[in-house]
Design a protein around this motif. Sequence first.
Motif, PDB file in Angstrom:
ATOM      1  N   ARG A  12      45.294  47.854  29.754  1.00 31.63           N
ATOM      2  CA  ARG A  12      44.547  47.559  30.970  1.00 31.63           C
ATOM      3  C   ARG A  12      44.742  48.722  31.931  1.00 31.63           C
ATOM      4  O   ARG A  12      45.870  49.094  32.245  1.00 31.63           O
ATOM      5  CB  ARG A  12      45.035  46.270  31.633  1.00 31.63           C
ATOM      6  CG  ARG A  12      44.348  45.979  32.970  1.00 31.63           C
ATOM      7  CD  ARG A  12      44.981  44.808  33.702  1.00 31.63           C
ATOM      8  NE  ARG A  12      44.272  44.503  34.948  1.00 31.63           N
ATOM      9  CZ  ARG A  12      44.640  43.571  35.835  1.00 31.63           C
ATOM     10  NH1 ARG A  12      45.735  42.833  35.594  1.00 31.63           N
ATOM     11  NH2 ARG A  12      43.948  43.362  36.934  1.00 31.63           N
ATOM     12  N   ILE A  13      43.624  49.305  32.393  1.00 29.47           N
ATOM     13  CA  ILE A  13      43.686  50.371  33.399  1.00 29.47           C
ATOM     14  C   ILE A  13      43.261  49.746  34.724  1.00 29.47           C
ATOM     15  O   ILE A  13      42.123  49.302  34.880  1.00 29.47           O
ATOM     16  CB  ILE A  13      42.777  51.553  33.023  1.00 29.47           C
ATOM     17  CG1 ILE A  13      43.232  52.137  31.684  1.00 29.47           C
ATOM     18  CG2 ILE A  13      42.805  52.611  34.110  1.00 29.47           C
ATOM     19  CD1 ILE A  13      42.385  53.291  31.207  1.00 29.47           C
ATOM     20  N   ARG A  14      44.191  49.729  35.659  1.00 30.37           N
ATOM     21  CA  ARG A  14      44.010  48.981  36.895  1.00 30.37           C
ATOM     22  C   ARG A  14      43.844  49.935  38.066  1.00 30.37           C
ATOM     23  O   ARG A  14      44.664  50.828  38.263  1.00 30.37           O
ATOM     24  CB  ARG A  14      45.232  48.080  37.102  1.00 30.37           C
ATOM     25  CG  ARG A  14      45.121  47.054  38.175  1.00 30.37           C
ATOM     26  CD  ARG A  14      46.275  46.066  38.072  1.00 30.37           C
ATOM     27  NE  ARG A  14      47.574  46.733  38.136  1.00 30.37           N
ATOM     28  CZ  ARG A  14      48.742  46.114  38.016  1.00 30.37           C
ATOM     29  NH1 ARG A  14      48.766  44.805  37.796  1.00 30.37           N
ATOM     30  NH2 ARG A  14      49.871  46.777  38.105  1.00 30.37           N
ATOM     31  N   GLY A  15      42.770  49.745  38.802  1.00 32.78           N
ATOM     32  CA  GLY A  15      42.537  50.597  39.965  1.00 32.78           C
ATOM     33  C   GLY A  15      41.449  50.006  40.846  1.00 32.78           C
ATOM     34  O   GLY A  15      40.598  49.244  40.387  1.00 32.78           O
ATOM     35  N   ASP A  16      41.459  50.389  42.119  1.00 31.87           N
ATOM     36  CA  ASP A  16      40.493  49.816  43.057  1.00 31.87           C
ATOM     37  C   ASP A  16      39.083  50.352  42.855  1.00 31.87           C
ATOM     38  O   ASP A  16      38.109  49.681  43.192  1.00 31.87           O
ATOM     39  CB  ASP A  16      40.928  50.089  44.500  1.00 31.87           C
ATOM     40  CG  ASP A  16      42.171  49.297  44.878  1.00 31.87           C
ATOM     41  OD1 ASP A  16      42.329  48.182  44.340  1.00 31.87           O
ATOM     42  OD2 ASP A  16      42.963  49.787  45.696  1.00 31.87           O
ATOM     43  N   ALA A 143      35.617  45.171  33.958  1.00 29.21           N
ATOM     44  CA  ALA A 143      35.749  43.876  33.296  1.00 29.21           C
ATOM     45  C   ALA A 143      35.888  42.736  34.294  1.00 29.21           C
ATOM     46  O   ALA A 143      35.485  41.601  34.017  1.00 29.21           O
ATOM     47  CB  ALA A 143      36.955  43.897  32.356  1.00 29.21           C
ATOM     48  N   HIS A 144      36.449  43.020  35.467  1.00 32.11           N
ATOM     49  CA  HIS A 144      36.596  41.973  36.490  1.00 32.11           C
ATOM     50  C   HIS A 144      35.262  41.574  37.099  1.00 32.11           C
ATOM     51  O   HIS A 144      35.164  40.528  37.748  1.00 32.11           O
ATOM     52  CB  HIS A 144      37.549  42.449  37.586  1.00 32.11           C
ATOM     53  CG  HIS A 144      37.135  43.715  38.268  1.00 32.11           C
ATOM     54  ND1 HIS A 144      36.943  44.898  37.593  1.00 32.11           N
ATOM     55  CD2 HIS A 144      36.865  43.988  39.573  1.00 32.11           C
ATOM     56  CE1 HIS A 144      36.578  45.842  38.432  1.00 32.11           C
ATOM     57  NE2 HIS A 144      36.515  45.317  39.643  1.00 32.11           N
ATOM     58  N   GLU A 145      34.220  42.388  36.894  1.00 34.94           N
ATOM     59  CA  GLU A 145      32.881  42.074  37.403  1.00 34.94           C
ATOM     60  C   GLU A 145      31.927  41.695  36.273  1.00 34.94           C
ATOM     61  O   GLU A 145      30.716  41.608  36.477  1.00 34.94           O
ATOM     62  CB  GLU A 145      32.306  43.282  38.158  1.00 34.94           C
ATOM     63  CG  GLU A 145      33.075  43.655  39.421  1.00 34.94           C
ATOM     64  CD  GLU A 145      32.849  42.660  40.555  1.00 34.94           C
ATOM     65  OE1 GLU A 145      32.102  41.685  40.363  1.00 34.94           O
ATOM     66  OE2 GLU A 145      33.417  42.874  41.641  1.00 34.94           O
ATOM     67  N   ALA A 146      32.465  41.446  35.086  1.00 34.83           N
ATOM     68  CA  ALA A 146      31.628  41.166  33.921  1.00 34.83           C
ATOM     69  C   ALA A 146      31.113  39.737  33.953  1.00 34.83           C
ATOM     70  O   ALA A 146      31.708  38.832  34.557  1.00 34.83           O
ATOM     71  CB  ALA A 146      32.423  41.403  32.634  1.00 34.83           C
ATOM     72  N   ASP A 147      30.001  39.526  33.261  1.00 36.55           N
ATOM     73  CA  ASP A 147      29.494  38.180  33.032  1.00 36.55           C
ATOM     74  C   ASP A 147      30.484  37.401  32.165  1.00 36.55           C
ATOM     75  O   ASP A 147      31.308  37.982  31.453  1.00 36.55           O
ATOM     76  CB  ASP A 147      28.134  38.269  32.337  1.00 36.55           C
ATOM     77  CG  ASP A 147      27.552  36.914  32.022  1.00 36.55           C
ATOM     78  OD1 ASP A 147      27.065  36.242  32.950  1.00 36.55           O
ATOM     79  OD2 ASP A 147      27.587  36.509  30.840  1.00 36.55           O
ATOM     80  N   ALA A 148      30.363  36.081  32.192  1.00 36.57           N
ATOM     81  CA  ALA A 148      31.267  35.234  31.411  1.00 36.57           C
ATOM     82  C   ALA A 148      31.220  35.566  29.926  1.00 36.57           C
ATOM     83  O   ALA A 148      32.242  35.460  29.228  1.00 36.57           O
ATOM     84  CB  ALA A 148      30.917  33.766  31.626  1.00 36.57           C
ATOM     85  N   GLY A 175      43.281  43.143  41.335  1.00 35.15           N
ATOM     86  CA  GLY A 175      43.516  41.722  41.542  1.00 35.15           C
ATOM     87  C   GLY A 175      43.868  40.976  40.266  1.00 35.15           C
ATOM     88  O   GLY A 175      43.787  41.496  39.150  1.00 35.15           O
ATOM     89  N   HIS A 176      44.224  39.712  40.445  1.00 34.76           N
ATOM     90  CA  HIS A 176      44.569  38.838  39.324  1.00 34.76           C
ATOM     91  C   HIS A 176      43.326  38.548  38.497  1.00 34.76           C
ATOM     92  O   HIS A 176      42.249  38.286  39.034  1.00 34.76           O
ATOM     93  CB  HIS A 176      45.156  37.525  39.851  1.00 34.76           C
ATOM     94  CG  HIS A 176      45.323  36.464  38.811  1.00 34.76           C
ATOM     95  ND1 HIS A 176      46.236  36.566  37.779  1.00 34.76           N
ATOM     96  CD2 HIS A 176      44.666  35.279  38.626  1.00 34.76           C
ATOM     97  CE1 HIS A 176      46.145  35.486  37.021  1.00 34.76           C
ATOM     98  NE2 HIS A 176      45.208  34.694  37.508  1.00 34.76           N
ATOM     99  N   LEU A 177      43.467  38.600  37.184  1.00 31.30           N
ATOM    100  CA  LEU A 177      42.374  38.244  36.281  1.00 31.30           C
ATOM    101  C   LEU A 177      42.540  36.785  35.871  1.00 31.30           C
ATOM    102  O   LEU A 177      43.488  36.444  35.156  1.00 31.30           O
ATOM    103  CB  LEU A 177      42.394  39.123  35.029  1.00 31.30           C
ATOM    104  CG  LEU A 177      42.013  40.592  35.192  1.00 31.30           C
ATOM    105  CD1 LEU A 177      42.212  41.321  33.865  1.00 31.30           C
ATOM    106  CD2 LEU A 177      40.576  40.733  35.657  1.00 31.30           C
ATOM    107  N   PRO A 178      41.645  35.919  36.284  1.00 31.96           N
ATOM    108  CA  PRO A 178      41.810  34.503  35.946  1.00 31.96           C
ATOM    109  C   PRO A 178      41.345  34.191  34.543  1.00 31.96           C
ATOM    110  O   PRO A 178      40.679  34.991  33.874  1.00 31.96           O
ATOM    111  CB  PRO A 178      40.910  33.810  36.984  1.00 31.96           C
ATOM    112  CG  PRO A 178      39.825  34.807  37.249  1.00 31.96           C
ATOM    113  CD  PRO A 178      40.475  36.166  37.146  1.00 31.96           C
ATOM    114  N   GLY A 179      41.693  32.992  34.088  1.00 29.45           N
ATOM    115  CA  GLY A 179      41.131  32.451  32.868  1.00 29.45           C
ATOM    116  C   GLY A 179      41.622  33.120  31.601  1.00 29.45           C
ATOM    117  O   GLY A 179      42.679  33.758  31.544  1.00 29.45           O
TER     118      GLY A 179
END
Length: 694
Positions: A12-16, A143-148, A175-179
């Motif tokens: 996971r590459i995490r950045g704003d 990925a945090h803005e991806a469709d379900a 941020g936290h990735l839910p689900g």
Amino acid sequence: MPSPESAPRHLRIRGDRAPDRDRAARALLPADAVRVDCHRRLRGPYTGLGGMLRALVPSVFARRPDLVRDHQVEILTAAPELHALLEAEPETLTRLAVGEERTRFYSEARSRRTPHGIVEFLKECRADREAPAGPLTVFFDNAHEADATDRECLAIMLRRCDPRAVRLLVGTGRGHLPGELGTAVGRYADTLDADPADEGPARTPDELWQAYIASDGTSDDPAELAAWQDAEPATRAAAHDARADVLEADGAVGHTLGAIPFHREHGTDPTGAGTAALRRALDYCVDLGFYAAAADLGLRGYALTDPDTRQVEYCHFAAKAALALISLGRAHRAKELYTELRGRYPLPRVHMSTSYNMAMLYTRFLPKEELDHHLARAYASNGVALATLTEDFEDRAFYTVFQQNGLALVEMHLGHLTTALKLVAEGVDRLNRETHPDKYRLHKSVLIHNRANVYAGMGMLQESMADFDTVIGLDPHYPEYYLDRGNMHRRLGDDQAALTDYETAMKMGPPFPELYYNRGDVRAARGDLDGAVEDFGYALELEPGHLDSRINHASLLLESGRLDEAAASVAEGLALHPDSAHLLCTEGLLALERDDADTARHAFSAALKADPELYQALVNQAVLAYSEGAYDEAVRLLGRALEQTGDDPDLLYNRGAAQLAAGRPEPAAADFTRALELPGADREEILEQLALCR
């Protein structure tokens, strides 16, 4: 092969900001890596997965057209633009039906099959590469803005893809990735924080908001978003129209599901061109079973549409949004939409349609404690009554039969199988008699399938089989029908025919666990324990939470003497289903095999707490009690087991032995005598025990 300690992991590459994540990824990606943006505003469902397939499939097709064709159903589901490259996939009646003839929609579970098929495709792609010096690497950003659909796909790929063969880099915000995606990232990926870059050259407000529009609303640059929000509305709207025109000229299906509706909503005609774009995207997503996107699109169109001047469009958005919401488990929000339509419009068609849907809510979709089959029957009967008022002869037949089919389901839930059969059978006959043979083909097949299920519920197996044969003849490319007919073959005792149907369904599209569970069950019944374990194991690879597969997998491993593998399967199952009585019982049996009486006793007690009537736990707890001299407890437990099984010679023998050990020869003799009268009894052993009693 590298050792587990040195094996690569997903990342996971995490950045704003996307540029920061991109820069961090570039330092790690091999030259042949695939890079895609998952933001749902670009192409809606499967934006990321479709991008990967558009990059990979053409070159794979040039080398291995057979491999691509084997997976064309899932490939074309995620990347419809590849229709120009591939042959058309076999069509089902569900896909061919349009407009009001579309009376069946895909299950929400269907979306999980696509990524499973793609995983198999990727494995073979990597193996087929000319020189696979390293893994096939794919960078999925946003990925945090991806469709379900993409989030679900990434979660499955992270779990199922060995990073030594197919390695995923997943770019997200901080941020936290839910689900499910958050769980998969946490378990299967390491995390790398991307360093923020220095600010680039200064840009004017016009340059900033124009960059936001050029990104199709996906930019995560706060300055671009702020400038877009502050831009002069008319100028900004014209720029959205111009961008939509460019995308429409491109002709890509994906743009019509993401970027084009976004731009038309914010263009110069949001309530005209905007709602038209939303409706096209909504209908496509509902038809393909992309329900999260459909709910979003439907509610956006619903909010933009005037309920007084555009009644038809308003009802269309509300009804399609409600259908999608039901599939997402949001039945209460769907009920609000149906209730609002019923209150707003005193129109027979609106009340006919919503009566059917309210009936389905109360008989199927609301939480269990809120189901009310009698109220559902009242709604369904109202729908039937309104359908009979339709003026056109063919339409009246279709609407009436459709509403009666809903009523038949309610009657089934009420236990009125004969009434349900009558309604469905009359519907089949009426549609055949009163409509053109080429019309309503899907609904005719649905009715025959429903009649087959009612016959099955009534024990009329030959009649049920005849209907399954008929419906497969009408719709030969629908895999669920082969699953159902295979199950009927099993009930009729023809395991070989069942296997043939299951394996036919397996070849028709992406895998799903029920097929492999059912085939594993047949293999186990035929003594092919290794084949059964393989099938149950694959079902669990697809869905680790498939409880029936887990129970059978662990039990067969235990039966085969593969104790360590059985213990691992039980542990994994209990992590997901800690209250599963069957898994707890298997844990106890494993402990008995290892002479660990304390663990066995604890496991059997936990199993009986979860299910006080579980036969296997009662019997084995009784065995433990007997071995420890607790004869009265053994008698009590065996008595409870006999209440579940009825007279059983082995249980009666065991209870008699416990009675005898407790010093009670008369009840012991009664148990032994009754056991002697039953088929399968060990007569010699029982007679010896009777002699002891005397």
